[in-house]
Scaffold this active site. Structure first.
Site, PDB file in Angstrom:
ATOM      1  CG  ASP A  67      -7.814   2.930  -3.211  1.00  0.00           C
ATOM      2  OD1 ASP A  67      -6.732   3.920  -3.612  1.00  0.00           O
ATOM      3  OD2 ASP A  67      -7.220   1.802  -3.269  1.00  0.00           O
ATOM      4  CG  ASN A 136      -4.196  -8.606   1.744  1.00  0.00           C
ATOM      5  OD1 ASN A 136      -3.387  -7.141   0.919  1.00  0.00           O
ATOM      6  ND2 ASN A 136      -5.346  -7.764   2.907  1.00  0.00           N
ATOM      7  CG  HIS A 138      -4.419  -4.024  -0.942  1.00  0.00           C
ATOM      8  ND1 HIS A 138      -5.257  -4.151   0.444  1.00  0.00           N
ATOM      9  CD2 HIS A 138      -3.936  -3.621  -1.275  1.00  0.00           C
ATOM     10  CE1 HIS A 138      -5.095  -3.676   1.191  1.00  0.00           C
ATOM     11  NE2 HIS A 138      -3.660  -2.697  -0.652  1.00  0.00           N
ATOM     12  CD  GLU A 143      -8.064  -5.587   1.811  1.00  0.00           C
ATOM     13  OE1 GLU A 143      -7.450  -6.022   1.098  1.00  0.00           O
ATOM     14  OE2 GLU A 143      -8.571  -4.840   1.887  1.00  0.00           O
TER      15      GLU A 143
HETATM   16  P1  PGA Z   1       1.706   1.083   1.252  1.00  0.00           P
HETATM   17  O1  PGA Z   1       0.387   0.436   0.863  1.00  0.00           O
HETATM   18  O2  PGA Z   1       2.346   1.526   0.013  1.00  0.00           O
HETATM   19  O3  PGA Z   1       1.309   2.009   2.329  1.00  0.00           O
HETATM   20  O4  PGA Z   1       2.260   0.202   1.574  1.00  0.00           O
HETATM   21  C1  PGA Z   1       0.450  -0.333  -0.350  1.00  0.00           C
HETATM   22  C2  PGA Z   1      -1.330  -0.700  -0.742  1.00  0.00           C
HETATM   23  O5  PGA Z   1      -2.384  -0.971  -0.071  1.00  0.00           O
HETATM   24  O6  PGA Z   1      -1.464  -1.156  -1.959  1.00  0.00           O
END
Ligand code: PGA
Length: 246
Positions: A67, A136, A138, A143
């Protein structure tokens, strides 16, 4: 899904790097799917150390990132292109031309999504996808509520994701609210997936993933339908699972 339990973030990073290095040695032309965020940073540090010490080569490797924020150019310090260059690509012998990330400042964002999906198809998809998981649920920036059929597309980030990302920016106004992400169907096309989960704040997400239903309300749950998923999770995360199940 196979779960490998490790002690902590350091061990997760080391094991993940070992896992990747083995695959790269088996297939020097491997196509890797890469992730950003805090989770894979340690893994990338281990890959860099191994490249320096053992000479593992990335000259035949192609990468696709999950992304990118919309509105940021690759020169912006908060873009995922900048992150990947700094955290990994500048320190290994990969050909930059073979590192692919959606272009967040493309003039036609819909066309950019289409181009990225086509590019993946042209390369016959990703062999090994590295994933983190959002609090959450994702994956990439898909999302809750994202369709399991989705291909590379534009997403509105949820308030919780914007808040979680704010730590990298000077103030809330600077945090992008939209992104381009590989879709869930795109991610599921990867031949193999390595999911990295570390730290207490991921307890609830891990619990949902393991014990919850497969539902678009919790995007990571789709991984239960994939043939080849390995999860490397640290004690803090696995302890949370045990508490939930007792
Ligand atoms: P993080 O994010 O590695 O910064 O915890 C993971 C994600 O949002 O996929």
């Amino acid at each position: 899904m196979k779960i490998i339990e490790v002690k902590d973030y350091q061990e997760m990073s080391q094991k993940a790097a070992e896992y990747m290095i083995e695959k790269i040695l088996q297939n020097p032309n491997i196509k890797l799917g890469l992730a950003t965020g805090g989770t894979p940073v340690g893994t990338y540090q281990n890959l860099i150390a191994d490249h320096r010490n053992n000479g593992t080569s990335y000259s035949g490797v192609t990468t696709f990132n999950l992304d990118e924020y919309i509105g940021l150019s690759g020169n912006n310090k908060n873009s995922y292109r900048y992150f990947m260059n700094e955290q990994l690509f500048n320190h290994i012998d990969i050909n930059m031309k073979n590192t692919h990330i959606p272009q967040g400042d493309a003039s036609d964002i819909e066309a950019e999504c289409h181009r990225y999906e086509e590019l993946l198809a042209k390369h016959h998809g990703v062999d090994l996808q590295i994933l983190g998981i959002g609090q959450n649920g994702h994956i990439g920036f898909n999302e809750p509520g994202s369709s399991f059929e989705s291909q590379t597309h534009v997403v509105d980030l949820t308030p919780s994701t914007i808040k979680a990302n704010a730590r990298f920016f000077n103030n809330m106004e600077e945090v992008p609210t939209k992104a381009i992400t590989m879709g869930i169907a795109t991610i599921m096309k990867s031949k193999e997936i390595l999911l990295l989960v570390s730290g207490e704040k991921k307890n609830e997400a891990m619990h949902q993933l393991i014990n919850g239903p497969v539902s678009e309300n919790f995007p990571a749950s789709v991984l239960k339908k994939h043939q080849c998923v390995t999860i490397i999770a640290d004690k803090a995360v696995v302890a949370g699972l045990k508490v939930h199940s007792s």
